[in-house]
Design a protein around this motif. Structure first.
Motif, PDB file in Angstrom:
ATOM      1  N   HIS A  87       0.799  -1.228   0.000  1.00 49.66           N
ATOM      2  CA  HIS A  87       0.000   0.000   0.000  1.00 49.66           C
ATOM      3  C   HIS A  87       0.830   1.275   0.000  1.00 49.66           C
ATOM      4  O   HIS A  87       0.269   2.369   0.129  1.00 49.66           O
ATOM      5  CB  HIS A  87      -0.960  -0.003   1.202  1.00 49.66           C
ATOM      6  N   HIS A  88       2.142   1.144  -0.169  1.00 49.01           N
ATOM      7  CA  HIS A  88       2.998   2.324  -0.064  1.00 49.01           C
ATOM      8  C   HIS A  88       3.785   2.595  -1.343  1.00 49.01           C
ATOM      9  O   HIS A  88       4.705   3.406  -1.340  1.00 49.01           O
ATOM     10  CB  HIS A  88       3.945   2.168   1.124  1.00 49.01           C
ATOM     11  N   ARG A  89       3.398   1.947  -2.405  1.00 44.32           N
ATOM     12  CA  ARG A  89       4.106   2.138  -3.678  1.00 44.32           C
ATOM     13  C   ARG A  89       3.457   3.259  -4.478  1.00 44.32           C
ATOM     14  O   ARG A  89       2.312   3.622  -4.251  1.00 44.32           O
ATOM     15  CB  ARG A  89       4.085   0.830  -4.470  1.00 44.32           C
ATOM     16  N   GLY A  90       4.227   3.814  -5.408  1.00 43.86           N
ATOM     17  CA  GLY A  90       3.699   4.832  -6.309  1.00 43.86           C
ATOM     18  C   GLY A  90       3.641   6.228  -5.714  1.00 43.86           C
ATOM     19  O   GLY A  90       2.931   7.087  -6.234  1.00 43.86           O
ATOM     20  N   ARG A  91       4.384   6.471  -4.629  1.00 41.44           N
ATOM     21  CA  ARG A  91       4.350   7.786  -3.985  1.00 41.44           C
ATOM     22  C   ARG A  91       5.746   8.414  -3.873  1.00 41.44           C
ATOM     23  O   ARG A  91       5.967   9.288  -3.052  1.00 41.44           O
ATOM     24  CB  ARG A  91       3.718   7.667  -2.595  1.00 41.44           C
ATOM     25  N   SER A  92       6.684   7.931  -4.672  1.00 42.01           N
ATOM     26  CA  SER A  92       8.074   8.415  -4.695  1.00 42.01           C
ATOM     27  C   SER A  92       8.838   8.123  -3.413  1.00 42.01           C
ATOM     28  O   SER A  92       9.894   8.692  -3.182  1.00 42.01           O
ATOM     29  CB  SER A  92       8.144   9.906  -5.028  1.00 42.01           C
ATOM     30  N   ILE A  93       8.336   7.226  -2.591  1.00 41.71           N
ATOM     31  CA  ILE A  93       9.034   6.855  -1.365  1.00 41.71           C
ATOM     32  C   ILE A  93      10.352   6.170  -1.694  1.00 41.71           C
ATOM     33  O   ILE A  93      11.390   6.463  -1.085  1.00 41.71           O
ATOM     34  CB  ILE A  93       8.142   5.965  -0.471  1.00 41.71           C
ATOM     35  N   ALA A  94      10.348   5.280  -2.666  1.00 41.68           N
ATOM     36  CA  ALA A  94      11.575   4.558  -3.033  1.00 41.68           C
ATOM     37  C   ALA A  94      12.633   5.514  -3.581  1.00 41.68           C
ATOM     38  O   ALA A  94      13.824   5.324  -3.349  1.00 41.68           O
ATOM     39  CB  ALA A  94      11.270   3.454  -4.035  1.00 41.68           C
ATOM     40  N   VAL A  95      12.200   6.532  -4.312  1.00 39.66           N
ATOM     41  CA  VAL A  95      13.150   7.521  -4.847  1.00 39.66           C
ATOM     42  C   VAL A  95      13.893   8.188  -3.694  1.00 39.66           C
ATOM     43  O   VAL A  95      15.133   8.260  -3.678  1.00 39.66           O
ATOM     44  CB  VAL A  95      12.429   8.583  -5.713  1.00 39.66           C
ATOM     45  N   ALA A  96      13.147   8.666  -2.712  1.00 39.30           N
ATOM     46  CA  ALA A  96      13.764   9.340  -1.572  1.00 39.30           C
ATOM     47  C   ALA A  96      14.617   8.378  -0.754  1.00 39.30           C
ATOM     48  O   ALA A  96      15.731   8.715  -0.344  1.00 39.30           O
ATOM     49  CB  ALA A  96      12.680   9.975  -0.703  1.00 39.30           C
ATOM     50  N   ALA A  97      14.130   7.169  -0.537  1.00 40.99           N
ATOM     51  CA  ALA A  97      14.878   6.192   0.262  1.00 40.99           C
ATOM     52  C   ALA A  97      16.191   5.812  -0.399  1.00 40.99           C
ATOM     53  O   ALA A  97      17.226   5.702   0.273  1.00 40.99           O
ATOM     54  CB  ALA A  97      14.023   4.951   0.499  1.00 40.99           C
ATOM     55  N   LEU A  98      16.173   5.628  -1.714  1.00 38.03           N
ATOM     56  CA  LEU A  98      17.418   5.275  -2.401  1.00 38.03           C
ATOM     57  C   LEU A  98      18.410   6.428  -2.337  1.00 38.03           C
ATOM     58  O   LEU A  98      19.611   6.212  -2.151  1.00 38.03           O
ATOM     59  CB  LEU A  98      17.165   4.866  -3.847  1.00 38.03           C
ATOM     60  N   GLY A  99      17.939   7.649  -2.454  1.00 38.66           N
ATOM     61  CA  GLY A  99      18.835   8.797  -2.348  1.00 38.66           C
ATOM     62  C   GLY A  99      19.501   8.877  -0.987  1.00 38.66           C
ATOM     63  O   GLY A  99      20.722   9.052  -0.874  1.00 38.66           O
ATOM     64  N   ILE A 100      18.704   8.722   0.077  1.00 36.12           N
ATOM     65  CA  ILE A 100      19.251   8.761   1.433  1.00 36.12           C
ATOM     66  C   ILE A 100      20.183   7.573   1.660  1.00 36.12           C
ATOM     67  O   ILE A 100      21.280   7.717   2.211  1.00 36.12           O
ATOM     68  CB  ILE A 100      18.109   8.771   2.472  1.00 36.12           C
ATOM     69  N   GLY A 101      19.762   6.402   1.236  1.00 38.13           N
ATOM     70  CA  GLY A 101      20.571   5.193   1.427  1.00 38.13           C
ATOM     71  C   GLY A 101      21.895   5.257   0.684  1.00 38.13           C
ATOM     72  O   GLY A 101      22.934   4.842   1.210  1.00 38.13           O
ATOM     73  N   THR A 102      21.875   5.772  -0.528  1.00 36.93           N
ATOM     74  CA  THR A 102      23.107   5.918  -1.301  1.00 36.93           C
ATOM     75  C   THR A 102      24.091   6.810  -0.554  1.00 36.93           C
ATOM     76  O   THR A 102      25.278   6.487  -0.432  1.00 36.93           O
ATOM     77  CB  THR A 102      22.795   6.484  -2.700  1.00 36.93           C
ATOM     78  N   SER A 103      23.603   7.919  -0.034  1.00 40.51           N
ATOM     79  CA  SER A 103      24.459   8.821   0.741  1.00 40.51           C
ATOM     80  C   SER A 103      25.010   8.127   1.981  1.00 40.51           C
ATOM     81  O   SER A 103      26.181   8.303   2.336  1.00 40.51           O
ATOM     82  CB  SER A 103      23.691  10.083   1.140  1.00 40.51           C
ATOM     83  N   GLU A 104      24.166   7.347   2.656  1.00 43.95           N
ATOM     84  CA  GLU A 104      24.627   6.611   3.846  1.00 43.95           C
ATOM     85  C   GLU A 104      25.799   5.702   3.503  1.00 43.95           C
ATOM     86  O   GLU A 104      26.797   5.666   4.220  1.00 43.95           O
ATOM     87  CB  GLU A 104      23.486   5.771   4.427  1.00 43.95           C
ATOM     88  N   VAL A 105      25.663   4.938   2.429  1.00 46.07           N
ATOM     89  CA  VAL A 105      26.726   3.997   2.052  1.00 46.07           C
ATOM     90  C   VAL A 105      28.007   4.750   1.709  1.00 46.07           C
ATOM     91  O   VAL A 105      29.092   4.422   2.219  1.00 46.07           O
ATOM     92  CB  VAL A 105      26.290   3.093   0.883  1.00 46.07           C
ATOM     93  N   PHE A 106      27.914   5.753   0.844  1.00 40.83           N
ATOM     94  CA  PHE A 106      29.124   6.470   0.451  1.00 40.83           C
ATOM     95  C   PHE A 106      29.758   7.210   1.632  1.00 40.83           C
ATOM     96  O   PHE A 106      30.984   7.302   1.716  1.00 40.83           O
ATOM     97  CB  PHE A 106      28.839   7.423  -0.703  1.00 40.83           C
ATOM     98  N   ASN A 107      28.961   7.720   2.549  1.00 35.53           N
ATOM     99  CA  ASN A 107      29.516   8.420   3.702  1.00 35.53           C
ATOM    100  C   ASN A 107      30.140   7.469   4.721  1.00 35.53           C
ATOM    101  O   ASN A 107      31.167   7.785   5.315  1.00 35.53           O
ATOM    102  CB  ASN A 107      28.450   9.286   4.381  1.00 35.53           C
ATOM    103  N   LYS A 108      29.541   6.305   4.935  1.00 35.32           N
ATOM    104  CA  LYS A 108      30.050   5.358   5.927  1.00 35.32           C
ATOM    105  C   LYS A 108      31.208   4.508   5.423  1.00 35.32           C
ATOM    106  O   LYS A 108      31.997   4.006   6.220  1.00 35.32           O
ATOM    107  CB  LYS A 108      28.924   4.421   6.399  1.00 35.32           C
ATOM    108  N   TYR A 109      31.264   4.315   4.112  1.00 36.56           N
ATOM    109  CA  TYR A 109      32.268   3.415   3.541  1.00 36.56           C
ATOM    110  C   TYR A 109      33.072   4.150   2.458  1.00 36.56           C
ATOM    111  O   TYR A 109      32.746   4.075   1.266  1.00 36.56           O
ATOM    112  CB  TYR A 109      31.606   2.169   2.940  1.00 36.56           C
ATOM    113  N   PRO A 110      34.136   4.845   2.856  1.00 33.60           N
ATOM    114  CA  PRO A 110      34.907   5.629   1.892  1.00 33.60           C
ATOM    115  C   PRO A 110      35.586   4.791   0.802  1.00 33.60           C
ATOM    116  O   PRO A 110      35.934   5.322  -0.249  1.00 33.60           O
ATOM    117  CB  PRO A 110      35.944   6.359   2.753  1.00 33.60           C
ATOM    118  N   ASP A 111      35.725   3.474   1.026  1.00 31.07           N
ATOM    119  CA  ASP A 111      36.345   2.616   0.010  1.00 31.07           C
ATOM    120  C   ASP A 111      35.345   2.121  -1.035  1.00 31.07           C
ATOM    121  O   ASP A 111      35.749   1.559  -2.052  1.00 31.07           O
ATOM    122  CB  ASP A 111      37.034   1.420   0.671  1.00 31.07           C
TER     123      ASP A 111
END
Length: 177
Positions: A87-111
């Motif tokens: 019931h939570h698809r189609g509202r751009s939630i995944a777009v925002a989550a992937l953006g935040i998650g991508t930043s988390e990975v690159f910030n936490k793992y410099p390699d």
């Protein structure tokens, strides 16, 4: 829209993960309707546990609506598993989550230099999620995604590299080299 990612604790969140996976339908995943036993097996196999996996609940307006899991982080090229409840698809939630998650990975793992995700070619929504986050289509695998008793579908791979994430620009694939 209030969206945030909170770390998944594979021990304390185990029953929540089992419930989420076994009570939603994921039409574009290899196992579209995981059973409770299949979900428990995934947990037992460490799919949501560190140090090699970075898993987050996706919380939208204070409600857990899905998860994003970056697997094999220590290999240098994490693979993405992102799932939203029915019931939570189609509202751009995944777009925002992937953006935040991508930043988390690159910030936490410099390699980590790149993050990759694969989906079926007919999963237009997920392909747009990748593209809206500057992920570039790098591969198209013909008839590589098994679908029950029918002919396999094509699979596509998208990735973002650290320098593109840092600059906000995308480097096109050089298909002729």
């Amino acid at each position: 829209m209030s969206l945030k990612l909170t770390s998944i604790d594979s021990v304390n969140d185990a029953e929540h993960l089992v419930h989420f996976l076994s009570n939603n339908f994921f039409p574009f995943h290899l196992t579209a309707a995981p059973t409770e036993d299949e979900a428990r097996t995934r947990l037992a196999n460490g799919v949501f546990s560190g140090p090699d996996n970075l898993a987050y609940w996706i919380e939208f307006d204070g409600v857990r609506v899905g998860f994003i899991n970056f697997q094999e982080v220590l290999d240098g090229t994490p693979m993405i598993d992102i799932r939203l409840g029915d019931h939570h698809r189609g509202r751009s939630i995944a777009v925002a989550a992937l953006g935040i998650g991508t930043s988390e990975v690159f910030n936490k793992y410099p390699d980590v230099n790149r993050i990759e995700g694969n989906t079926r070619s007919d999963n237009i929504a997920m392909r747009k999620v990748f593209e809206r986050n500057c992920y570039v289509k790098e591969a198209h695998y013909r008839k590589a995604w098994p679908v029950g008793n029918t002919d396999p579908l094509d699979s596509v791979a998208y990735a973002i590299i650290r320098c593109d994430w840092e600059s906000g620009l995308t480097t096109p694939v050089d298909w002729n080299s």
